[in-house]
Design a protein around this motif. Sequence first.
Motif, PDB file in Angstrom:
ATOM      1  N   ILE A  34      53.529  23.774  18.664  1.00 49.49           N
ATOM      2  CA  ILE A  34      52.613  22.771  19.221  1.00 49.49           C
ATOM      3  C   ILE A  34      51.196  23.127  18.797  1.00 49.49           C
ATOM      4  O   ILE A  34      50.795  24.288  18.852  1.00 49.49           O
ATOM      5  N   ASN A  35      50.433  22.132  18.363  1.00 56.14           N
ATOM      6  CA  ASN A  35      49.050  22.353  17.947  1.00 56.14           C
ATOM      7  C   ASN A  35      48.173  21.234  18.495  1.00 56.14           C
ATOM      8  O   ASN A  35      48.535  20.054  18.406  1.00 56.14           O
ATOM      9  N   VAL A  36      47.032  21.613  19.075  1.00 60.45           N
ATOM     10  CA  VAL A  36      46.041  20.651  19.563  1.00 60.45           C
ATOM     11  C   VAL A  36      44.680  21.094  19.043  1.00 60.45           C
ATOM     12  O   VAL A  36      44.353  22.283  19.112  1.00 60.45           O
ATOM     13  N   HIS A  37      43.901  20.171  18.488  1.00 60.32           N
ATOM     14  CA  HIS A  37      42.598  20.539  17.948  1.00 60.32           C
ATOM     15  C   HIS A  37      41.597  19.397  18.137  1.00 60.32           C
ATOM     16  O   HIS A  37      41.981  18.238  18.296  1.00 60.32           O
ATOM     17  N   GLY A  38      40.320  19.782  18.148  1.00 57.27           N
ATOM     18  CA  GLY A  38      39.264  18.782  18.306  1.00 57.27           C
ATOM     19  C   GLY A  38      37.962  19.290  17.731  1.00 57.27           C
ATOM     20  O   GLY A  38      37.751  20.501  17.596  1.00 57.27           O
ATOM     21  N   ALA A  39      37.097  18.367  17.376  1.00 57.64           N
ATOM     22  CA  ALA A  39      35.790  18.725  16.821  1.00 57.64           C
ATOM     23  C   ALA A  39      34.766  17.679  17.251  1.00 57.64           C
ATOM     24  O   ALA A  39      35.071  16.485  17.323  1.00 57.64           O
ATOM     25  N   TYR A  40      33.546  18.147  17.542  1.00 59.45           N
ATOM     26  CA  TYR A  40      32.464  17.248  17.945  1.00 59.45           C
ATOM     27  C   TYR A  40      31.204  17.625  17.174  1.00 59.45           C
ATOM     28  O   TYR A  40      30.851  18.802  17.077  1.00 59.45           O
ATOM     29  N   THR A  41      30.533  16.622  16.623  1.00 57.84           N
ATOM     30  CA  THR A  41      29.319  16.835  15.839  1.00 57.84           C
ATOM     31  C   THR A  41      28.104  16.376  16.630  1.00 57.84           C
ATOM     32  O   THR A  41      28.092  15.267  17.174  1.00 57.84           O
ATOM     33  N   MET A  42      27.083  17.255  16.712  1.00 55.65           N
ATOM     34  CA  MET A  42      25.825  16.926  17.379  1.00 55.65           C
ATOM     35  C   MET A  42      24.696  17.279  16.423  1.00 55.65           C
ATOM     36  O   MET A  42      24.339  18.456  16.294  1.00 55.65           O
ATOM     37  N   GLY A  43      24.191  16.298  15.727  1.00 50.99           N
ATOM     38  CA  GLY A  43      23.124  16.565  14.766  1.00 50.99           C
ATOM     39  C   GLY A  43      23.593  17.488  13.663  1.00 50.99           C
ATOM     40  O   GLY A  43      24.532  17.186  12.931  1.00 50.99           O
ATOM     41  N   LYS A  44      22.972  18.668  13.572  1.00 47.52           N
ATOM     42  CA  LYS A  44      23.343  19.634  12.538  1.00 47.52           C
ATOM     43  C   LYS A  44      24.421  20.610  12.997  1.00 47.52           C
ATOM     44  O   LYS A  44      24.815  21.505  12.250  1.00 47.52           O
ATOM     45  N   ALA A  45      24.892  20.454  14.216  1.00 45.64           N
ATOM     46  CA  ALA A  45      25.879  21.388  14.768  1.00 45.64           C
ATOM     47  C   ALA A  45      27.259  20.752  14.856  1.00 45.64           C
ATOM     48  O   ALA A  45      27.400  19.563  15.153  1.00 45.64           O
ATOM     49  N   LEU A  46      28.252  21.569  14.594  1.00 43.05           N
ATOM     50  CA  LEU A  46      29.653  21.170  14.735  1.00 43.05           C
ATOM     51  C   LEU A  46      30.328  22.171  15.661  1.00 43.05           C
ATOM     52  O   LEU A  46      30.244  23.386  15.445  1.00 43.05           O
ATOM     53  N   ILE A  47      30.986  21.666  16.702  1.00 44.61           N
ATOM     54  CA  ILE A  47      31.746  22.507  17.615  1.00 44.61           C
ATOM     55  C   ILE A  47      33.211  22.094  17.502  1.00 44.61           C
ATOM     56  O   ILE A  47      33.537  20.910  17.636  1.00 44.61           O
TER      57      ILE A  47
END
Length: 195
Positions: free
Chosen positions: A91-104
């Motif tokens: 099982i794999n779960v992943h996510g990404a969020y971009t805020m301006g110059k930052a990626l989390i």
Amino acid sequence: VDAHQQEGLRLSYASDQFSVSLSAFNGVNALEETAADATAVTAVVAAEDDLDWELAIAFTGIENLALGGGVQTNNESNNALLNQGADTTIINVHGAYTMGKALIAAEWSNIDADNTTAPDRDAYQIVVDYDVSDVLGFAVRYAEEDSVVTAGQNADSVTIAPNYKISDNLGAILEYSNINHANEDDRSEERRVGK
């Protein structure tokens, strides 16, 4: 025939906000069931190799946010070895969020194996990537892996990786990791130059 070659069927659907894919597959020339035969020149153990499948889902319906996940099964069992199978579920779960110059970004994975020789595993990682300028950036990653059966395989690590854009096609990354295996520290440095 390559032992890792597979054949099967995949159904997929994609829209502006999400996509889903379902696959059913198995190894080429796989036998669904093999009966035990102790009288054969080379003893044959009872085994099963049921159809494997995979489900993958991705969601991009919110601006700057990407979410995804999936489940994959490997359905094989060997009934002659103490009735313990080799069925595995990932099982794999992943996510990404971009805020301006930052990626989390964050990811979690779980491997559940029905076999005492292949321990269950849980792992996750969190990454922050930030572009200081058009040519300079850095990434920080924390990762942890836990083995249910073998405690010595537990590990966590912190990685710092500054990167520099030399040209449009060439960049340099200096990566430093502090890896902790159980109660031991293993510090490693890695230097990479690449695109």
